[in-house]
Every structure is written in structure tokens, then in C-alpha cells.
Design a protein around this motif. Structure first.
Motif, PDB file in Angstrom:
ATOM      1  N   ALA A  36      32.619  44.703  31.453  1.00 42.56           N
ATOM      2  CA  ALA A  36      33.381  45.927  31.578  1.00 42.56           C
ATOM      3  C   ALA A  36      34.162  46.062  33.254  1.00 42.56           C
ATOM      4  O   ALA A  36      34.695  46.148  33.774  1.00 42.56           O
ATOM      5  CB  ALA A  36      32.758  47.099  31.458  1.00 42.56           C
ATOM      6  N   THR A  72      37.235  46.405  34.474  1.00 41.11           N
ATOM      7  CA  THR A  72      37.782  47.834  35.262  1.00 41.11           C
ATOM      8  C   THR A  72      38.612  46.968  36.855  1.00 41.11           C
ATOM      9  O   THR A  72      39.430  47.762  37.228  1.00 41.11           O
ATOM     10  CB  THR A  72      36.222  48.357  36.335  1.00 41.11           C
ATOM     11  OG1 THR A  72      35.644  48.877  34.549  1.00 41.11           O
ATOM     12  CG2 THR A  72      36.352  49.427  36.685  1.00 41.11           C
ATOM     13  N   PHE A 102      35.284  52.608  23.631  1.00 36.75           N
ATOM     14  CA  PHE A 102      35.835  52.700  24.275  1.00 36.75           C
ATOM     15  C   PHE A 102      36.722  53.637  24.230  1.00 36.75           C
ATOM     16  O   PHE A 102      38.325  53.235  24.223  1.00 36.75           O
ATOM     17  CB  PHE A 102      36.124  50.996  25.274  1.00 36.75           C
ATOM     18  CG  PHE A 102      35.298  50.548  26.180  1.00 36.75           C
ATOM     19  CD1 PHE A 102      34.245  51.677  27.587  1.00 36.75           C
ATOM     20  CD2 PHE A 102      34.984  48.700  25.524  1.00 36.75           C
ATOM     21  CE1 PHE A 102      34.010  50.498  27.974  1.00 36.75           C
ATOM     22  CE2 PHE A 102      34.191  48.903  26.022  1.00 36.75           C
ATOM     23  CZ  PHE A 102      33.703  49.413  27.265  1.00 36.75           C
ATOM     24  N   THR A 139      39.120  55.239  27.355  1.00 37.67           N
ATOM     25  CA  THR A 139      39.871  54.539  27.431  1.00 37.67           C
ATOM     26  C   THR A 139      40.936  53.283  26.176  1.00 37.67           C
ATOM     27  O   THR A 139      42.303  53.718  27.490  1.00 37.67           O
ATOM     28  CB  THR A 139      39.072  52.795  28.077  1.00 37.67           C
ATOM     29  OG1 THR A 139      37.751  53.628  28.288  1.00 37.67           O
ATOM     30  CG2 THR A 139      39.971  51.916  28.539  1.00 37.67           C
ATOM     31  N   LEU A 183      36.373  52.818  32.470  1.00 34.04           N
ATOM     32  CA  LEU A 183      35.532  51.487  31.793  1.00 34.04           C
ATOM     33  C   LEU A 183      34.345  52.020  33.014  1.00 34.04           C
ATOM     34  O   LEU A 183      33.627  51.274  32.903  1.00 34.04           O
ATOM     35  CB  LEU A 183      36.611  50.564  32.041  1.00 34.04           C
ATOM     36  CG  LEU A 183      37.137  49.607  30.978  1.00 34.04           C
ATOM     37  CD1 LEU A 183      38.343  49.026  31.259  1.00 34.04           C
ATOM     38  CD2 LEU A 183      35.809  49.209  29.629  1.00 34.04           C
TER      39      LEU A 183
END
Length: 168
Positions: free
Chosen positions: A130, A134, A96, A99, A115
Motif C-alpha cells: 500500500a 500510495t 479499497f 480508492t 490508500l
């Protein structure tokens, strides 16, 4: 292990944590191979201790990886620790990067969007994690989530629960 994957306790992945899992289990006098083979079942006290150990590790990683961690609100901090618990520090950084960059910049809407756009290449548990993370970011920001979850639907089950973000 539950036969489907190598998780024990509260989302602790034996194979995903590699050498760390061997060291962690040794702290409790447990043999990794025996636990992996399902010949040793952890007690509730061992599960709670392993959860506390890994949660503290995730929190310490969050403080180390995100200099702005102390400025995040409680819900945002929980979401970041949840992500680090679910993926591990190296897994989260590797899978990620957008992110992570958004989190470091304090841009939580972008972090949540990144995400929500992620697709687990192997399917299964990581995608579930995830979605939980999220949803946690979305609740923390009051950003419309792409998925829904219960207010206690986190990686920590009975041991940890998110409280929904308070209304403005």
C-alpha cells in the motif's frame, strides 16, 4: 517461499492467489505443493515468466475495471497496475472501495489519500505494498506523499521501475 510468508519470485503470493497459483504453476510444469513446501525453487526464467503472466493479468484487469484507464498518464497506469498486482483484482476491489471509486472518477488525489489512510489489519507485506502504491500515485500526481520511497521502490524490483514524474 522465504519462510516468513508464501511469496515466490517477484511478490507472487502462493496462498493469496489460491487456485490461480496452482493453475499458474502448472503452466510451467511445477507442482504447487512442492513449490509451497520449498522443495522446488523456481529458476530465473520461470520467475520472469510468472511475473510477465501476472503483470499482463494485472494490466488486463486494470483495463477491464477502469474504463478511464486509457486516459490515465503512464505513471497513473503503472500505479493502478501495481495495486492490482499487489492485491489482486478482487482484493483491491474489496479492500479499497473508496480508492476504486476515486480512480473510476479520475480523482487521483482522493485515490492516493484513501490508500495512505489504509491500515493493514494483519500488518506486514500488504501495508508495504500500500505504501508503494500510495507513493506511486503521489508521484504521478505530484501530490505530497505520506511516505517516501526510492524511484525504483516498487513491487517489481529489478524487473520494473517507476520513473519519477517529470517536473512541470
Amino acid at each position: 517461499p522465504n519462510g516468513r510468508d508464501t511469496d515466490i519470485g517477484v511478490g507472487y503470493n502462493l496462498t493469496g492467489n489460491g487456485d490461480q497459483a496452482r493453475a499458474d504453476l502448472a503452466l510451467f510444469g511445477l507442482d504447487y505443493a512442492q513449490v509451497l513446501a520449498g522443495k522446488i525453487v523456481l529458476t530465473d526464467a520461470q520467475i520472469d515468466s510468472l511475473l510477465l503472466l501476472t503483470m499482463n493479468r494485472a494490466r488486463d484487469s486494470a483495463q477491464r475495471l477502469f474504463p478511464n484507464f486509457g486516459q490515465m498518464n503512464t505513471d497513473q497506469q503503472i500505479a493502478v497496475v501495481d495495486a492490482l498486482f499487489a492485491f489482486g483484482a478482487s482484493g483491491f476491489l474489496d479492500q479499497f472501495p473508496k480508492t476504486v471509486a476515486a480512480l473510476r472518477a479520475g480523482d487521483f488525489a482522493t485515490a492516493a489519500k484513501e490508500l495512505s489512510d489504509w491500515k493493514d489489519p494483519q500488518g506486514g507485506g500488504a501495508a508495504d505494498a500500500a505504501r508503494r502504491v500510495t507513493a506511486a500515485f503521489a508521484r504521478a500526481l505530484r501530490w505530497p506523499a505520506a511516505v517516501t520511497t526510492s524511484s525504483t521502490g516498487t513491487a517489481f524490483g529489478k524487473h520494473w521501475s517507476h520513473r519519477p514524474a517529470s517536473s512541470p
